[in-house]
Design an enzyme around this catalytic site. Structure first.
Site, short mmCIF file in Angstrom:
data_model
loop_
_atom_site.label_atom_id
_atom_site.label_comp_id
_atom_site.label_asym_id
_atom_site.label_seq_id
_atom_site.Cartn_x
_atom_site.Cartn_y
_atom_site.Cartn_z
N TRP A 130 0.87 -1.19 0.00
CA TRP A 130 0.00 0.00 0.00
C TRP A 130 0.90 1.23 0.00
O TRP A 130 1.81 1.34 0.86
CB TRP A 130 -0.85 -0.06 1.27
N ASP A 211 -0.30 -5.95 9.38
CA ASP A 211 -1.31 -4.94 9.11
C ASP A 211 -2.57 -5.68 8.67
O ASP A 211 -2.58 -6.30 7.61
CB ASP A 211 -0.80 -4.01 7.99
N LYS A 246 -13.06 -0.83 7.26
CA LYS A 246 -13.77 -1.56 6.22
C LYS A 246 -14.75 -2.57 6.80
O LYS A 246 -15.89 -2.65 6.36
CB LYS A 246 -12.77 -2.30 5.32
C1 LMR Z 1 -7.01 2.34 -0.02
O1 LMR Z 1 -5.94 1.71 -0.08
O2 LMR Z 1 -7.61 2.73 -1.02
C2 LMR Z 1 -7.62 2.63 1.32
O3 LMR Z 1 -6.91 2.00 2.32
C3 LMR Z 1 -7.82 4.08 1.52
C4 LMR Z 1 -6.54 4.81 1.78
O4 LMR Z 1 -6.45 5.46 2.82
O5 LMR Z 1 -5.62 4.75 0.95
#
Ligand code: LMR
Length: 396
Positions: A130, A211, A246
């Site tokens: 991420w 996570d 979520k």
């Molecule tokens: C995402 O990855 O789209 C979500 O977790 C929202 C974010 O904060 O990035």
């Protein structure tokens, strides 16, 4: 001083929210930020959440401060859902937990704790991960390194490469793992692979940091918690960042939890005091409302059952729409079968940044530049339009 300030580009994920909202095309499709959407394309409030809010409103008597670790019902409820009441780490009181402002807050508290203990600790994240992991954890002072994870050509985890890199780690390293529903690729470790990484952590002595932001949205609460549960049972130490954004639909309420699973009650309690003091130095305390909702749901059997049913329905829709999209692409001669096999909100389409731009500019289809899609943005109503658009940019 402030005249030196320069603007920054929009966040690669959250920036898509505004761009999508501004687009007047009635056929536009939002596959950007990771929020769940139902068949009508809306992000509903869980009925269990609404019921808990009503009961909170009726019984709340004060807005005074909560004690530093946060709402006890929330902390107990989340740990029980995740680990189980009879998990040895729970019965031995080896979990030091502190409520945090969302999963992001939990990750940052965990990173700040590591930084206090060992400044500049190497933190290993999956390739890809991420995008917000890097600023969240790196800005605390940790040194970010990458281990191989997703093979874009094979649309699968390159487990051998991941294992080989982690086999070189040692007691000075922290390894970040996605508990389930990997963001951004949707490819999760099997139970056997979790066990193998657990063996490595034991053998090499690195500390895993899990996570878990999509608990229940992959293969169900039990399966999705496998990695966390087994690591908490087998390993001397583990950090966990948990998000209720979520799986309780509480995005803007910012309800999260950071847990340090440690070898003893004393260490867990010491970790809690450190996490409290880190939070106090940054934002003093987390917002109460979201955690109070979760605490109320998880303390009530009927509300818990209702929440679980709603979560099951969400998971079912994600699995269905993954299959429907893969079938729509198969009808157009393109193999997207891997999307049906992956889990959670995200998968890569596996197209180029230029093709992502074409989707946005020519078809008003919004997705992250890496070609990550939020599959919850696909509905029975837009899937044919989307499949046509993807087929057109792929020229199939
Ligand atoms: C995402 O990855 O789209 C979500 O977790 C929202 C974010 O904060 O990035």
């Amino acid at each position: 001083m402030l005249d030196a300030v320069r603007p920054l580009p929009a966040d690669p994920i959250l920036g898509l929210i505004g761009a999508y909202q501004r687009d007047p095309n009635p056929d536009k499709v939002d596959l950007g930020a990771g929020v769940y959407r139902d068949r009508s394309g809306t992000t509903p409030i869980f009925e269990a959440v609404q019921a808990a809010e009503r009961s909170l409103l009726a019984s709340e008597t004060t807005k005074s401060y909560v004690a530093p670790p946060g709402d006890p019902a929330f902390i107990r409820g989340v740990i029980d859902q995740l680990l189980g009441t009879d998990h040895p780490a729970v019965t031995d009181v080896r979990v030091g937990a502190v409520q945090a402002p969302g999963g992001c807050g939990a990750l940052r508290l965990g990173a700040e704790l590591i930084q206090r203990l060992r400044p500049g600790t190497p933190l290993w994240v999956s390739t890809p991960t991420w995008p917000n992991h890097e600023p969240l954890l790196g800005d605390a002072g940790l040194k970010i390194h990458a281990y191989p994870y997703y093979d874009h050509d094979a649309h699968a985890i390159d487990f051998d490469a991941m294992h080989a890199t982690l086999a070189q780690r040692g007691p000075d390293d922290v390894v970040l793992l996605h508990g389930c529903c990997h963001n951004p690729c949707g490819a999760d470790l099997t139970h056997a692979q979790w066990d193998a990484i657990g063996d490595l952590a034991l053998e090499r002595g690195f500390t895993p940091f899990i996570d878990i932001a999509y608990h229940g949205l992959g293969d169900g609460l039990d399966d999705d918690g496998y990695g966390v549960r087994t690591f908490a049972g087998r390993l001397p130490e583990l950090l966990i960042a948990y998000s209720c954004s979520k799986n309780f639909g509480l995005y803007r309420e910012r309800a999260g939890l950071v847990c340090a699973v440690t070898p003893s009650t004393e260490t867990a309690s010491a970790a809690r005091t450190q996490l409290n003091s880190i939070a106090r130095g940054i934002y003093s305390m987390p917002p109460a409302h979201g955690a109070a909702i979760v605490g109320r749901i998880l303390a009530d059997d009927k509300l818990t059952a209702s929440w679980r049913d709603e979560l099951d329905a969400m998971r079912g829709r994600l699995l269905d729409i993954r299959r429907v999209f893969a079938e729509a692409m198969a009808h157009r001669g393109a193999d997207f079968g891997f999307i049906a096999d992956e889990r959670g909100l995200f998968s890569f389409l596996g197209i180029s940044p230029e093709q992502v731009e074409q989707l946005r500019d020519h078809y008003s289809v919004y997705l992250v530049g890496s070609s990550r899609i939020n599959v919850a943005g696909i509905t029975e109503d837009n899937v044919e339009y989307l499949a046509d658009a993807v087929a057109a940019v792929l020229d199939v």
